[in-house]
Design an enzyme around this catalytic site. Structure first.
Site, PDB file in Angstrom:
ATOM      1  N   SER A  13       0.845  -1.201   0.000  1.00 46.08           N
ATOM      2  CA  SER A  13       0.000   0.000   0.000  1.00 46.08           C
ATOM      3  C   SER A  13       0.876   1.246   0.000  1.00 46.08           C
ATOM      4  CB  SER A  13      -0.914   0.004   1.231  1.00 46.08           C
ATOM      5  OG  SER A  13      -0.164  -0.167   2.423  1.00 46.08           O
ATOM      6  N   ASP A  50       5.575  -7.106   2.763  1.00 40.21           N
ATOM      7  CA  ASP A  50       4.900  -7.619   1.562  1.00 40.21           C
ATOM      8  C   ASP A  50       5.909  -7.964   0.469  1.00 40.21           C
ATOM      9  OD1 ASP A  50       2.215  -7.614   2.184  1.00 40.21           O
ATOM     10  OD2 ASP A  50       1.771  -5.697   1.189  1.00 40.21           O
ATOM     11  N   GLU A 106      -8.897  -9.901   3.245  1.00 39.27           N
ATOM     12  CA  GLU A 106      -9.268  -8.524   2.908  1.00 39.27           C
ATOM     13  C   GLU A 106     -10.605  -8.513   2.180  1.00 39.27           C
ATOM     14  OE1 GLU A 106      -6.226  -6.146   1.045  1.00 39.27           O
ATOM     15  OE2 GLU A 106      -7.632  -4.552   0.522  1.00 39.27           O
TER      16      GLU A 106
HETATM   17  O1  KIV Z   1      -0.369  -3.380   1.581  1.00 35.42           O
HETATM   18  C1  KIV Z   1      -1.136  -3.340   2.563  1.00 35.42           C
HETATM   19  O2  KIV Z   1      -1.283  -2.333   3.257  1.00 35.42           O
HETATM   20  C2  KIV Z   1      -1.874  -4.556   2.903  1.00 35.42           C
HETATM   21  C3  KIV Z   1      -2.948  -4.433   3.937  1.00 35.42           C
HETATM   22  C4  KIV Z   1      -4.124  -3.707   3.379  1.00 35.42           C
HETATM   23  C5  KIV Z   1      -3.324  -5.724   4.500  1.00 35.42           C
HETATM   24  O3  KIV Z   1      -1.624  -5.582   2.324  1.00 35.42           O
HETATM   25 NA    NA Z   2      -0.340  -5.334   0.503  1.00 33.37          NA
END
Ligand code: KIV
Ligand code: NA
Length: 266
Positions: A46, A84, A181
């Site tokens: 994100s 991530d 999600e």
């Molecule tokens: O990238 C992110 O912020 C996420 C969350 C929304 C779980 O994967």
């Molecule tokens: Na993410």
């Protein structure tokens, strides 16, 4: 807060205490979040949207993610750090292992990958090599161009049954955590009760084992002006960011957030 580990999170699930998680991208916020008692910090892709201003998470690179992971690690006071794997960083098994190794060396304690049962092989290989994996299911933003938009997933009966089966398959493959999600609240509850590993939700209702929000969203900041229904502004009524973070922890622990209006029905 003593250092949070996977053992801590499993124990929280077992005793029915909700797990608190927020996205985090820099050292100062890592310090503030961990000192507020947020147990898990996520360097989410994100960051492509809230930090870089892109209209999706696809442009985020490994270099970007490594930079922010290393920054979060320097400010963190005891939270578990998840990073991530960005879009296409897991295109092949070799790339998955290589890039996950880099994230762990930058300071992550766990990596997160988007997908479903097809992730099983890479999750097993990572776990064998000492890398715990969180499998992100339901709305997977890296697949926005396949999904045709940011939409609730699992509303249709067959899709819901498939999601439960995928969750079981990924737990069996060695996933350490699941993240759901934009999934109907009752389906998210069923998955959380079915698997033993902690299940974290965003837009997945109050029955999951824990909650996550994007930091900027929960602080009432919005670049696009569009705020998803599952977001609550924890700054409102609070004198400081530190108080807003503490309010988030308190409301998640008390199961007063998320309320019914933040969730989706089937
Ligand atoms: O990238 C992110 O912020 C996420 C969350 C929304 C779980 O994967
Ligand atoms: Na993410």
């Amino acid at each position: 807060m003593p250092d949070v580990t996977l053992t801590t999170l499993r124990a929280l699930k077992q005793k029915g205490e909700k797990i608190t998680m927020l996205t985090c991208y820099d050292a100062t916020f890592a310090d503030a979040c961990s000192k507020a008692g947020v147990e898990v910090l996520l360097i989410g892709d994100s960051l492509g949207m809230v930090l870089q201003g892109h209209d999706s998470t696809l442009p985020v690179s490994m270099a970007d993610t490594l930079y922010h992971t290393a920054s979060v690690k320097r400010g963190n006071a005891g939270a578990l750090i998840i990073a991530d794997l960005p879009f296409m960083a897991n295109a092949t098994l070799e790339q998955t292992l290589h890039n996950s190794g880099l994230l762990m060396q930058a300071g992550a304690h766990m990596v997160k990958v988007e997908g479903a049962a097809w992730l099983a092989e890479s999750i097993t290989k990572l776990a064998e090599r000492g890398v715990p994996v969180c499998a992100h299911m339901g709305l997977t933003p890296q697949a926005v161009n396949i999904l045709g938009g940011y939409k609730v997933q699992g509303r249709e009966h067959n899709q819901a049954r498939q999601m439960v089966a995928d969750a079981i398959a990924l737990e069996q493959a060695g996933a350490a955590m699941l993240l759901l999600e934009c999934v109907p609240s009752d389906l998210a509850g069923e998955i959380s009760r079915t698997v033993k590993v902690p299940v974290i939700g965003i837009g997945a209702g109050p029955q999951t084992d824990g909650q996550v929000l994007v930091l900027h969203d929960m602080l009432g900041l919005s670049l696009s002006g569009r705020v998803p229904k599952f977001v609550k502004n924890f700054m409102s009524g609070q004198p400081s960011i530190q108080d807003a973070l503490a309010a988030y922890v308190k409301e998640v622990k008390a199961v007063s957030f998320p309320a019914a209006e933040h969730g989706f029905s089937a």
